[in-house]
Design an enzyme around this catalytic site. Structure first.
Site, PDB file in Angstrom:
ATOM      1  N   TYR A  51       1.013  -1.078   0.184  1.00 51.85           N
ATOM      2  CA  TYR A  51      -0.035   0.049   0.022  1.00 51.85           C
ATOM      3  C   TYR A  51       0.926   1.259  -0.190  1.00 51.85           C
ATOM      4  O   TYR A  51       1.975   1.284   0.606  1.00 51.85           O
ATOM      5  CB  TYR A  51      -0.890   0.121   1.282  1.00 51.85           C
ATOM      6  N   THR A 223      -4.996   6.404 -21.348  1.00 56.49           N
ATOM      7  CA  THR A 223      -4.814   5.093 -20.943  1.00 56.49           C
ATOM      8  C   THR A 223      -3.367   4.721 -21.135  1.00 56.49           C
ATOM      9  O   THR A 223      -2.763   5.418 -21.988  1.00 56.49           O
ATOM     10  CB  THR A 223      -5.699   4.118 -21.245  1.00 56.49           C
ATOM     11  N   ARG A 232      -2.664  -2.056 -18.277  1.00 56.33           N
ATOM     12  CA  ARG A 232      -3.793  -1.556 -17.795  1.00 56.33           C
ATOM     13  C   ARG A 232      -3.638  -0.300 -16.788  1.00 56.33           C
ATOM     14  O   ARG A 232      -3.106  -0.700 -15.793  1.00 56.33           O
ATOM     15  CB  ARG A 232      -5.008  -2.330 -17.399  1.00 56.33           C
TER      16      ARG A 232
END
Ligand code: DSN
Length: 411
Positions: A51, A223, A232
């Site tokens: 994280y 993107t 992605r």
């Protein structure tokens, strides 16, 4: 995939089948591509365990010294690749990237200008079923009915009349170049922010094969997985004066922790795109699209704008019947070609039963195919369109496509 196979044979079976599908089909969805093995490895790595809310060297969690370096590399490479003043590499994909831009500059109910979906825009450019059309007030612009091209005088006229807070340029199904300078000028004239969404064309812009929105555009979103051939993901670039607004809108505005595995994939893809061979690859994507367009038109197939300047083309199937897009897309898949049904400008049918078919050349170019193959692919597509219910025809073409795919192996 040894571990997946042992732990979960069911999922493994589907993954293996998908790999075979990708190898044995002519994948012509213009928003897809096949990433390099290096990008694939990075995305399936231990980086996904971490994280990292915050930004490099300013995190809310301990233990980020390696992730910091990776994100810094991705940022520096994105800036170098596009000549951007500021880059945020954390957006999870294109729609969240655009949502962050709305959040940064507009309040609910504010007015903005976006390209109509049927004329080649995107859901996040103001579609009524998307957050952009539900939370904000979209005023749309389209393409000229005759030429099917953007009409900049008309766009300026709408902007002067409507005084939007933001103007979005960009495409998902417009096969021609966009004059981003004109959009920026119109935005400056009416005091709006200009967001250029280059999701589809990012790779072509990065390599200078078609004109892009740098360095003059306020905000550029993209993107990373289409012509850019990365994982992605999303990316926002902007002028330095908007850097704080964008960073705050992405985190904590829109998202929590970034997907560090994909950030590493982005860093690797940007490095790949900085290499000289990426320019040649991008040029070949466009040459292939033009060769495919020529082949289809020679066979009597109607293309929106009668051709292409980029990686995609849009077939207008209305001469064969209104609303045939999906049926033809299914027939093509049976024959071994994967594209997608798409609305055409001023479509008489609905988005659920559109009258067009959208095709692109990034994946075939990644596999090494060139103009000669595009000519043949164009003939196959035309044959299926003209006789889409003929099962024997589709069976024979499928065998021929299988043989072609064997000549261009991937993975
Ligand atoms: N799904 C993308 C495309 O196919 O163009 C846009 O989000």
């Amino acid at each position: 995939m040894r571990h997946v196979k042992e732990a979960d044979p069911e999922v493994h079976g589907h993954m293996q089948a998908e790999l075979e599908r990708q190898k044995n089909v002519l994948n012509m969805i213009p928003s897809e591509n096949y990433v390099s093995p290096a990008v694939l490895e990075a995305c399936g790595s231990v980086l996904m365990n971490k994280y990292s809310e915050g930004y490099p060297f300013k995190r809310y969690y301990q233990g980020n010294r390696h992730v910091d370096e990776i994100e810094k590399l991705a940022i520096d490479r994105a800036k170098k690749l596009f000549g951007a003043e500021h880059a945020n590499v954390q957006p999870l994909s294109g729609s969240p990237a655009n949502a962050a831009v709305f959040l940064a500059f507009l309040k609910p109910g504010d007015k903005f200008l976006g390209l109509d979906l049927a004329c080649g825009g995107h859901l996040t450019h103001g579609s009524s079923v998307n957050f952009s059309g539900k939370i904000y007030q979209q005023v749309s612009y389209g393409v000229d009915k005759e030429t099917e091209l953007l009409d900049y005088d008309k766009i300026r006229e709408i902007a002067l009349q409507e005084k939007p807070k933001m103007i979005i340029s960009g495409l998902t199904a417009y096969p021609r170049q966009i004059d981003f300078r004109k959009f920026q000028d119109i935005a400056e004239e009416v005091g709006a922010i200009h967001l250029a969404d280059i999701s589809h064309i990012a790779g072509l812009v990065a390599s200078g094969v078609i004109p892009g929105p740098f360095p003059f555009t306020d905000i550029v979103s993209t993107t990373t997985h289409k012509t850019l051939r990365g994982p992605r993901g999303g990316l926002i670039m902007c002028k330095e004066k908007y850097a704080k607004d964008i960073d705050k809108a992405v985190f904590p505005g829109m998202q929590g922790g970034p997907h560090n595995n994909n950030t590493a994939g982005k860093a690797i893809a940007f490095q790949e795109a900085l290499k000289p061979e990426f320019k040649e690859y991008s040029s070949q994507i466009v040459r292939n699209a033009k060769a495919l367009a020529d082949s289809l038109m020679k066979e009597g197939i109607k293309l929106v704008t009668n051709g292409t300047d980029n990686h995609l083309l849009l077939i207008d199937l209305r001469p064969f019947g209104i609303g045939l897009g999906r049926e033809v897309a299914v027939a093509l898949e049976e024959a071994g070609i994967c594209g997608n049904a798409n609305s055409v400008p001023y479509d008489e049918s609905t988005p659920f039963k559109p009258s067009g078919l959208r095709l692109g050349t990034p994946v075939l170019t990644t596999r090494g195919m060139k103009e000669k193959e595009m000519e043949q692919v164009g003939k196959w597509i035309a044959d299926v369109i003209k006789d889409y219910k003929n099962d024997e025809l589709k069976r024979i073409i499928n065998l021929e496509i299988g043989a072609l795919c064997q000549l261009y192996p991937f993975y």
